[in-house]
Design a protein around this motif. Sequence first.
Motif, short mmCIF file in Angstrom:
data_model
loop_
_atom_site.label_atom_id
_atom_site.label_comp_id
_atom_site.label_asym_id
_atom_site.label_seq_id
_atom_site.Cartn_x
_atom_site.Cartn_y
_atom_site.Cartn_z
N GLN A 4 -39.76 -14.44 -29.22
CA GLN A 4 -39.41 -15.57 -30.15
C GLN A 4 -39.60 -17.04 -30.02
OE1 GLN A 4 -35.02 -15.12 -29.20
NE2 GLN A 4 -35.40 -13.78 -27.36
N SER A 5 -39.46 -17.78 -30.52
CA SER A 5 -39.54 -18.64 -29.80
C SER A 5 -38.37 -20.39 -30.21
CB SER A 5 -41.29 -19.28 -30.58
OG SER A 5 -41.12 -19.14 -31.65
N PHE A 6 -38.57 -21.22 -28.83
CA PHE A 6 -37.62 -22.07 -29.63
C PHE A 6 -38.20 -23.42 -29.67
CE2 PHE A 6 -35.32 -18.40 -27.48
CZ PHE A 6 -34.11 -18.86 -27.97
N PHE A 7 -37.99 -24.28 -30.51
CA PHE A 7 -38.60 -25.56 -30.34
C PHE A 7 -37.58 -26.49 -30.50
CE2 PHE A 7 -39.95 -29.36 -33.07
CZ PHE A 7 -40.94 -29.61 -31.91
N GLY A 8 -37.25 -27.37 -29.36
CA GLY A 8 -36.42 -27.94 -29.16
C GLY A 8 -36.32 -28.74 -27.91
N THR A 9 -34.88 -29.17 -27.30
CA THR A 9 -34.94 -30.52 -25.88
C THR A 9 -34.30 -29.07 -25.53
OG1 THR A 9 -34.45 -32.25 -27.15
CG2 THR A 9 -33.72 -31.80 -24.84
N THR A 57 -47.42 -15.08 -34.71
CA THR A 57 -47.65 -15.99 -36.29
C THR A 57 -46.29 -16.00 -36.19
OG1 THR A 57 -47.21 -13.63 -37.18
CG2 THR A 57 -49.64 -14.33 -37.04
N PRO A 58 -46.04 -17.12 -36.54
CA PRO A 58 -44.69 -17.29 -37.53
C PRO A 58 -44.07 -15.97 -38.17
CG PRO A 58 -46.06 -19.42 -38.76
CD PRO A 58 -46.97 -18.46 -37.79
N SER A 59 -44.33 -14.89 -38.10
CA SER A 59 -44.08 -13.77 -38.43
C SER A 59 -43.38 -12.66 -37.62
CB SER A 59 -44.21 -13.01 -39.65
OG SER A 59 -45.57 -13.20 -39.69
N THR A 60 -44.27 -12.56 -36.96
CA THR A 60 -44.06 -12.17 -35.43
C THR A 60 -43.44 -12.86 -34.30
OG1 THR A 60 -46.22 -12.34 -34.37
CG2 THR A 60 -46.56 -10.53 -36.10
N CYS A 61 -43.13 -13.74 -34.32
CA CYS A 61 -42.62 -14.90 -33.72
C CYS A 61 -41.56 -15.59 -34.23
CB CYS A 61 -43.41 -15.59 -32.44
SG CYS A 61 -43.00 -16.17 -30.81
N PRO A 62 -40.59 -15.26 -34.34
CA PRO A 62 -39.81 -15.85 -34.82
C PRO A 62 -38.98 -17.54 -34.58
CG PRO A 62 -38.60 -13.87 -34.86
CD PRO A 62 -40.04 -13.72 -34.59
N LEU A 63 -38.99 -18.53 -35.44
CA LEU A 63 -38.76 -19.29 -34.66
C LEU A 63 -37.37 -20.29 -34.57
CD1 LEU A 63 -39.89 -22.07 -33.10
CD2 LEU A 63 -40.40 -22.65 -35.64
N THR A 64 -36.60 -20.55 -33.51
CA THR A 64 -34.99 -21.50 -33.87
C THR A 64 -35.92 -22.60 -33.27
OG1 THR A 64 -34.23 -19.27 -32.53
CG2 THR A 64 -33.15 -20.91 -32.45
N THR A 65 -34.64 -23.68 -34.54
CA THR A 65 -35.38 -25.07 -34.25
C THR A 65 -34.70 -25.34 -33.82
OG1 THR A 65 -37.09 -25.24 -35.49
CG2 THR A 65 -35.98 -27.57 -35.01
N LEU A 66 -33.53 -25.94 -32.56
CA LEU A 66 -32.68 -26.63 -31.85
C LEU A 66 -32.05 -27.93 -32.53
CD1 LEU A 66 -32.42 -26.32 -27.69
CD2 LEU A 66 -32.32 -24.56 -30.15
N SER A 67 -30.66 -27.54 -33.01
CA SER A 67 -30.36 -29.51 -33.30
C SER A 67 -30.56 -30.53 -33.06
CB SER A 67 -29.05 -28.92 -34.22
OG SER A 67 -28.05 -29.40 -33.19
N PRO A 68 -30.59 -31.45 -33.31
CA PRO A 68 -30.37 -32.78 -32.31
C PRO A 68 -29.14 -32.84 -31.46
CG PRO A 68 -30.83 -33.80 -34.41
CD PRO A 68 -30.58 -31.92 -34.48
N THR A 69 -28.26 -32.05 -31.36
CA THR A 69 -26.75 -31.94 -30.50
C THR A 69 -27.26 -30.94 -29.71
OG1 THR A 69 -25.49 -30.88 -31.86
CG2 THR A 69 -25.17 -33.55 -31.68
N GLU A 70 -27.92 -30.49 -29.67
CA GLU A 70 -28.62 -29.31 -29.16
C GLU A 70 -29.33 -28.54 -27.56
OE1 GLU A 70 -26.64 -24.69 -32.14
OE2 GLU A 70 -28.84 -25.94 -31.79
N PHE A 71 -29.07 -28.33 -26.76
CA PHE A 71 -30.47 -28.33 -26.42
C PHE A 71 -30.76 -26.64 -25.68
CE2 PHE A 71 -27.19 -31.12 -23.99
CZ PHE A 71 -26.45 -29.93 -23.00
N LEU A 72 -31.40 -26.56 -24.62
CA LEU A 72 -31.95 -25.23 -23.67
C LEU A 72 -31.21 -25.66 -22.30
CD1 LEU A 72 -34.51 -23.13 -25.11
CD2 LEU A 72 -32.08 -22.87 -25.09
#
Length: 459
Positions: A4-9, A57-72
């Motif tokens: 899995q993958s994450f994009f954000g702060t 690829t985007p299908s083998t590794c699903p992406l979660t995009t965090l919203s502007p009010t979210e962070f990890l």
Amino acid sequence: MAPQSFFGTLIHSLSPTTVEYLPQTLLIIDEDGRIAALHPLISASAIPSLLTSSNYTPSTCPLTTLSPTEFLIPGFIDTHTHAPQWAQRGVGRGLPLLTWLSDLTFANEARCHDADYAQTLFHSCITGGLKQGITTACYYSSLHAPATLILAKTCLALGQRALLGKCNMDRNAASWYQDESAASSLADTHTVISEVQALDQNTGLVTPVITPRFAICCTPALLAGLGDLARKHPAVPIQTHFNESRGEVDFTRSLFPEYADETALYEAFGLLGERSILAHAIYLSEGEMERVQRLGCGIAHCPVANTTMDAFMVAPVREYLRRGMKVGLGTDCGGGYSSSMLETMRAAFVVSVARESETQGRDEALSVAEGFYMATVGGARVCGLEGKVGRFAVGMEFDALVVSAGIDGVMAPVQSQDALQTVFEKFLMTGDDRNIVRVFVKGREVKGGSVSRDFGFVL
Ligand code: GUN
Ligand code: FE
């Protein structure tokens, strides 16, 4: 497990005083729950090619995009807590420690003799911790070997990383709640160590711990046997309560007059070293502090328990940090009434302000950054997990929280002019478990959208 993958702060701690803020970051988690890649400050359009460079690829590794009010952020590490005391939190405030044990706590722990009771209680305790973002907990179980194994199995079933030990206590507890003998206590500990290690050969999530409750409850024969066990198992951590209250320190001294202090006592039995986790560590002399530092022991600072049972007891945490010692935070449930690491961080801050006044400014109060450090990286160091968890880096295991500053809770509202640093500080000082919307341990979701109960481990 699927990658899995994450994009954000991302926000994590690099040192006691440095918090790193990484906006626009892509994090790729592999099928083993490890961080395979970390690409900070990228544009979203670069994501597909970066996935390709990690053989996804985007299908083998699903992406979660965090919203502007979210962070990890990294998951919280509770370096000292008692699973059998989960149901007694909040009860018995202000009692001296030894009375609190004899009049309230031992009876609660004794109930874990009943496997069904233990199973239900531990399930509630672990779920409660995960809900609040505690991805690693360092537990004392009761004195029962079967209950300790139930605790290990329940951690594995629910997906919490844990260090855990059967309490060793063969005297000065209650006739109906103490080990029959030093020999039976040691035999049970040996069983727990080998069975916990056998249970978890795949995930590495659960570790047994040698757990002399404290010297008051242990005969010299038991402490000596535990020291031998520690030598035979050089990778197994050791935990105990250490210099916690005046009454406890005085009683220990009367039982072991041949030792100048608790450091000399535990060291003589081979129980102090780099894998020792010492809870509380309040009343150390200068000489003890030097020896504990030299031995490389970790400190589990438990400010909620220290200030609401017994007396207002203030550990010299600033001094420990100044010396570069390993310091983490512990909820110490149920000596501590709160099971929240956020509240524990706040209590550490409040207690450190008291310490600053007490020392006429010498021991400067802790900063919010230092509290966050102790709750994550500091705790990982105390538990010997600094190579695995506590911050985000390639090769580390993905124990993480998705924090939302935008949910309908009681966190100080985010305003348009707030910098990310301000939002983070608002979360640490005023947020609660509602802001912790998803929780991951070694890549598995254990709170939030897609929690799976299928961890390949059935109770
Ligand atoms: N010392 C010995 N046992 C305990 C316990 O259960 N809690 C705390 N806080 N201190 C202890
Ligand atoms: Fe404790």
